[in-house]
Design an enzyme around this catalytic site. Structure first.
Site, short mmCIF file in Angstrom:
data_model
loop_
_atom_site.label_atom_id
_atom_site.label_comp_id
_atom_site.label_asym_id
_atom_site.label_seq_id
_atom_site.Cartn_x
_atom_site.Cartn_y
_atom_site.Cartn_z
N LYS B 178 -97.55 19.12 -4.55
CA LYS B 178 -97.66 17.64 -4.79
C LYS B 178 -96.42 17.04 -5.13
O LYS B 178 -95.71 17.51 -6.11
CB LYS B 178 -98.51 17.57 -5.99
CG LYS B 178 -98.66 15.82 -6.35
CD LYS B 178 -99.26 15.64 -7.63
CE LYS B 178 -98.22 15.07 -8.53
NZ LYS B 178 -97.55 14.17 -8.31
N GLU B 252 -89.66 24.94 -14.71
CA GLU B 252 -88.27 24.69 -14.85
C GLU B 252 -88.24 23.21 -15.18
O GLU B 252 -88.78 22.05 -14.65
CB GLU B 252 -87.60 24.77 -13.23
CG GLU B 252 -86.37 24.87 -13.46
CD GLU B 252 -85.54 23.39 -13.17
OE1 GLU B 252 -85.23 22.95 -14.41
OE2 GLU B 252 -85.16 23.01 -11.97
#
Lengths: 328, 477
Positions: B178, B252
Site C-alpha cells: 500500500k 522503520e
C-alpha cells in the site's frame, strides 16, 4: 644580494595590505602553523559539491548571459616554443574582435604570452582595452634562481605587460619550505610594480585539496592579486573541485582581511559547457561579486571558438561549422 | 548579469491517466472504497482520481498473492532474478518518466528524483536480483515467508517501494503493497512496469487508500510478514496489532538524528553535509540530520557559513532542474511543521530563514534554522519532518555523544572530524543504526539501514535486508 633587499622591502608592503595576518610569515614555523591550521578539505565532499553544481541547467537567456560573460573573461593564451610574432599578432586580432562578423561580441579580457613576445602583443592590442599578460618566473617549472625570476618579471613589465602570471616553487612548497615560496611571491609582486600579479599554484602537482587551500592562502598572504590553477602544461589542470576550493579561499580571505583576490582556472576548459560550469561555481561559491573579468578569468584558447559557435546558435537557431570561425 | 533562467523538465514525458484502479492479480481493477484524488503539492492541482481499497479488496489482493506464492516461491532463484533484472532495466529506461511523476506527486525537486531516487530504485532491484540465486550463502536459510504486507510512506514513494519489494521478491515472497495516500502514482506506474516485465500475476499487488486500507493489509490473517516505514505513532499501532499473530515484522520509523561537527572538521564540506542532512527532500527524511551539534569553539564561524550557504538555496517549482528545495508534501504536513516551529519560537529558540519568495499556490516552508536550542525544547526532541534545523552546541566529545544519544530515537547520526581516532571513538558510542562519517544522507543498496529504540527494528538493504524476508527456522540452515 640585490634581491634580498627587494624581499625585505616588499614584505613590508604586502603585510600592510593584509591586516591581522602580519605575524603569519614571521618564520617558516609560524607560516606552517597558520597554513596547517586552516580547515581541511574533505575530498569526497568537495568532489560531490562540484559535481552537483555541474548539473545546473543553464538555458535560454541565462546561457546567453553566461556566454558573453565567459567571452569577456577569457585570457586568450599561446604558450608554445613555436610562438612567433605573427602568431601573437593574429591571436591579438582575435582577442580584440573575437567574431569579426558580429561587433556585439565582447572583447576578451587579456592575451597571455611569453615575456619576449609581450612587446609584440602590446602593439597588437593597442588601445582596445584588452590587457596583456605575460607568464614569467621561469615558467612553467619555476626551476631557477630568484634572481632570474625577478629579472624575467622585470623584463615582461618593462615590455608593457599589464599582468604577470608567475609560478610558485612547487618543490619548496612540497618540501614544507613555505617561507621560501612566500618570499618569492613577495619579491615578484615588488618587481611587478603596477602590473597585476597572478600566482599559478600548479594544482596538478600539489596532489591534495588541502595543499590547494594552503597554497591559495600562501599566495594571497604574500600579495597575489589573482590565484591561478595551472600552467596548462600539467594534467590535471583546472578541475571543478580545485576551482571550488580556490573560490572558497578567496571568499574566506576577503572575509578575514577585507582584501579581494581574483581566481583564474586555466587549462582543460575547452567547451562552452566547461566555461558555464565555472561561472556557476563562481556564482554559488564566491558569489556575484566575482562574476566580473576583474575578479575571474578563464585561461584558455580553444574555448573561445566554442563560445562563439554557441552564441551564434542562440542567435540564429543553427550551428555553423568550425570553418565559419577564425582559427586565431 | 548572470541569473538562472527557468529550466523546467517537460512533464509531457509522463502520461497521467484521469483515474487509476487497484493492481490485483496482474490487472487493474476498480476499488470498492470511495475514490480519492491525488494532487500536485506545488500547485494544488488535481493529478488523478485514485481508487480506494476496502478490506474486501485487500482480501482479494492477499488471495492473489497467496496463489502466486505457490509458483513464485518454487521458481529457481535464477529465474526470479531474471524478472528482477528485467524490472531494474525497465526502471532505468523509464527513469525520466518516473522521476517527473515522482516530483509531480510528491513535490520533491526533479534534481533529487532524477539523481538520487531513481538511480537508487534501479540499484535496489539490481542488487537484490543478484541475491535471488545465492540465498544459501546469505546465512538466513532459503525459505521465503509467504505473503508480505507492506505499507510505505510518502517521502520517497518509489524508493521505499523498491526497498520493500526487491528483497521480498528475491527471497521468493509475494507482495501486497500500500503506497501512501498522497503519493500513489509512481507505485501505479510501477504496476505497469510489472506488466511490461511479464511478472506472473499476483506476485506484486498494489492497493491504494488511506489508513484503513493499510490496517486491512497489516491485519489480514493470511499475511505472513508486515513491513512498515512511517511514523513511530503508526508503527506502535502496528506492533500492537500484530503481537501474538506469528507475523514477522520490520518497522522503520522516525528519527531525530544528531549531526556532530567537531572543531577540526572540514568546514566547507560540513556545511554541505548539514544542508544535505536537513534540507534534502525538504527535510522529509526519517534519517534527516535535524539536530546540529556543533563544538562551541567553531559555532559562530560555522553558523555564519551555513547561513550564507542557505542564501543560495533555490526554492520553487519542483520540475525546475535548478530547484534545490521543493514543496512540502501536504497541507497536513505543512501544518505540523508550522506548529512545531512556532513552538520552537515560543520556547525561546531563535528562528532564522534566508530571504526567499514563497510561491502563492501549493505548500511551502522556507529552510529554517533555530539557534539557542536546548535539549528540553520540543524542536530538539520531536521529529519535525520538514526543513527545520535545531542547532545545539557542545564543549567536549563526551558531551556531544551524551546529547546525541539523549533522544528516544536512534535511526542515524553524522560525525564530522578530520581526526580518524575521534571519528571511531564517537561512532562506537552513538546509538544509531546508521552513522555517516564526513557525509550525510548517503544511501546504497548494499548497506543495511534501520534503527535503534523508537526508530524501529529490523534492517533493510544489504545482506541483512534478506533476513526480514526469509524464515530463519529453515532446517537447511
Amino acid at each position: 644580494m640585490d634581491s634580498f633587499v627587494l624581499v625585505g622591502d616588499a614584505r613590508e608592503v604586502s603585510t600592510l595590505t593584509t591586516s591581522g595576518f602580519s605575524d603569519v610569515a614571521s618564520s617558516n614555523a609560524a607560516l606552517r602553523g597558520f597554513l596547517h591550521g586552516l580547515p581541511g578539505v574533505d575530498k569526497v565532499g568537495a568532489d560531490g559539491r562540484a559535481a552537483m553544481l555541474g548539473t545546473r541547467s543553464i538555458k535560454t537567456t541565462a546561457k546567453r548571459q553566461a556566454i558573453d560573460l565567459a567571452i569577456s573573461m577569457v585570457d586568450l593564451t599561446t604558450l608554445e616554443g613555436a610562438d612567433t610574432p605573427g602568431k601573437v599578432r593574429a591571436m591579438c586580432a582575435k582577442a580584440v574582435h573575437p567574431d569579426p562578423s558580429n561587433p556585439d561580441v565582447p572583447r576578451v579580457a587579456a592575451v597571455c604570452v611569453y615575456p619576449d613576445l609581450v612587446a609584440e602583443a602590446v602593439r597588437a592590442v593597442g588601445s582596445s582595452g584588452v590587457k596583456v599578460a605575460s607568464v614569467a618566473t621561469a615558467f612553467p617549472s619555476g626551476r631557477s634562481s630568484l634572481e632570474v625570476k625577478v629579472t624575467d618579471t622585470e623584463l615582461a613589465v618593462a615590455a608593457g605587460a599589464d599582468e604577470v602570471d608567475m609560478v610558485i616553487d612547487r618543490g619548496a612548497f612540497l618540501a614544507g619550505d613555505y617561507l621560501k615560496v612566500f618570499e618569492e611571491i613577495v619579491a615578484i609582486k615588488a618587481a611587478c610594480g603596477d602590473a597585476h600579479l597572478k600566482v599559478i599554484l600548479e594544482t596538478g602537482e600539489l596532489a591534495t585539496y588541502d595543499n590547494v587551500r594552503r597554497a591559495s592562502w600562501l599566495a594571497m598572504l604574500a600579495g597575489g592579486d589573482f590565484i591561478k590553477t595551472s600552467t596548462g602544461k600539467v594534467q590535471p589542470a583546472a578541475t571543478l573541485p580545485v576551482t571550488l576550493v580556490m573560490l572558497e579561499a578567496v571568499r574566506d580571505f576577503l572575509d578575514s582581511t577585507g582584501r579581494k583576490v581574483g581566481v583564474k582556472p586555466a587549462g582543460g576548459i575547452r567547451t562552452t559547457k566547461d566555461a558555464i560550469k565555472m561561472l556557476v561555481l563562481v556564482k554559488e561559491t564566491a558569489g556575484d561579486g566575482w562574476l566580473d573579468p576583474d575578479w575571474f578569468r578563464l585561461g584558455a584558447s580553444s574555448v573561445l571558438n566554442d563560445l562563439l559557435m554557441q552564441r551564434q546558435k542562440q542567435d540564429t537557431g543553427r550551428y555553423s561549422g568550425p570553418d565559419y570561425f577564425t582559427l586565431d | 548579469m548572470f541569473e538562472y533562467a527557468p529550466a523546467p523538465e517537460s512533464r509531457d514525458v509522463v502520461d497521467i491517466k484521469p483515474s487509476y484502479g487497484l493492481f490485483v492479480n496482474g490487472e487493474f481493477v476498480d476499488g470498492s472504497g470511495s475514490a480519492f484524488k491525488t494532487i500536485n503539492p506545488a500547485s494544488e492541482e488535481k493529478l488523478a482520481e485514485i481508487a480506494a481499497a476496502s478490506a474486501a479488496d485487500v482480501d482479494l489482493a492477499v488471495q492473489a498473492a497467496r496463489k502466486a506464492f505457490t509458483t513464485w516461491s518454487a521458481m529457481p532463484g535464477a529465474e526470479r532474478a531474471k524478472y528482477l533484472f528485467r524490472i531494474a532495466r525497465i526502471i532505468q529506461e523509464r527513469a525520466r518518466e518516473l522521476a517527473v511523476l515522482e516530483s509531480l506527486d510528491n513535490g520533491k525537486p526533479i534534481r533529487e528524483s532524477r539523481d538520487v531516487d531513481l538511480p537508487l530504485v534501479a540499484a535496489h532491484f539490481f542488487y537484490y536480483a543478484g541475491w535471488a540465486d545465492k540465498l544459501q550463502y546469505a546465512g538466513y536459510g532459503t525459505r521465503p515467508l509467504g505473503v508480505a504486507g507492506q505499507v510505505i510512506p510518502w517521502n520517497f514513494p518509489l524508493l521505499m517501494l523498491a526497498w520493500k519489494i526487491a528483497p521480498a521478491l528475491a527471497c521468493g515472497n509475494t507482495v501486497v503493497l500500500k503506497p501512501a495516500e498522497t503519493t500513489p502514482l509512481t507505485a501505479l506506474l510501477f504496476a505497469e512496469i510489472c506488466q511490461q516485465a511479464d511478472l506472473p500475476p499476483g506476485v506484486v499487488n498494489i492497493v491504494t487508500g488511506a489508513g484503513e486500507t493499510g490496517a486491512a493489509v497489516v491485519n489480514h490473517p493470511d499475511v505472513d510478514k508486515v513491513a512498515f516505514t512511517g511514523s513511530t505513532e503508526v508503527g506502535r499501532l502496528i506492533a500492537r496489532s500484530v503481537a501474538g499473530t506469528g507475523k514477522k515484522v520490520t518497522l522503520e520509523l522516525g528519527g531525530k538524528a544528531a549531526n556532530i561537527v567537531y572543531e577540526d572538521a572540514a568546514l566547507d564540506q560540513a556545511v554541505e553535509g548539514i544542508v544535505n542532512g536537513i534540507f534534502f527532500n525538504q527535510g522529509h527524511v526519517c534519517c534527516a540530520g535535524s539536530r546540529l551539534l556543533v563544538q562551541e569553539s567553531i559555532a559562530g564561524e560555522l553558523l555564519a557559513s551555513l547561513k550564507r550557504r542557505l542564501g543560495t538555496l533555490r526554492m520553487g517549482d519542483p520540475l525546475d532542474k535548478n530547484t534545490d528545495i521543493g514543496a512540502i508534501n501536504s497541507a497536513a504536513q505543512l501544518a505540523k511543521i508550522r506548529e512545531l516551529s512556532d513552538a520552537g519560537e515560543q520556547e525561546g529558540a531563535e528562528r532564522w530563514s534566508p530571504a526567499c519568495a514563497i510561491p502563492a499556490q501549493g505548500f511551502w516552508f522556507p529552510p529554517t534554522i533555530f539557534t539557542g536550542v536546548a535539549q528540553s525544547h520540543r524542536i530538539a526532541r520531536e521529529e519535525i519532518f520538514g526543513p527545520v534545523l535545531s542547532v545545539l552546541t557542545f564543549r567536549t566529545p563526551a558531551e556531544a555523544v551524551e546529547k546525541a544519544n539523549n533522544t528516544p530515537f536512534g535511526l542515524s547520526a553524522g560525525v564530522w572530524t578530520e581526526k580518524a581516532s575521534l571519528m571511531l571513538w564517537t561512532a562506537d558510542r552513538l546509538r544509531a543504526g546508521v552513522i555517516w562519517s564526513n557525509t550525510f544522507n548517503r544511501f546504497d543498496p548494499t548497506s543495511p539501514f534501520g534503527g535503534y529504540k523508537e526508530s524501529g527494528y529490523g534492517r533493510e538493504g544489504g545482506r541483512h535486508g534478506l533476513e526480514a524476508y526469509l524464515d530463519a527456522r529453515d532446517g537447511s540452515l
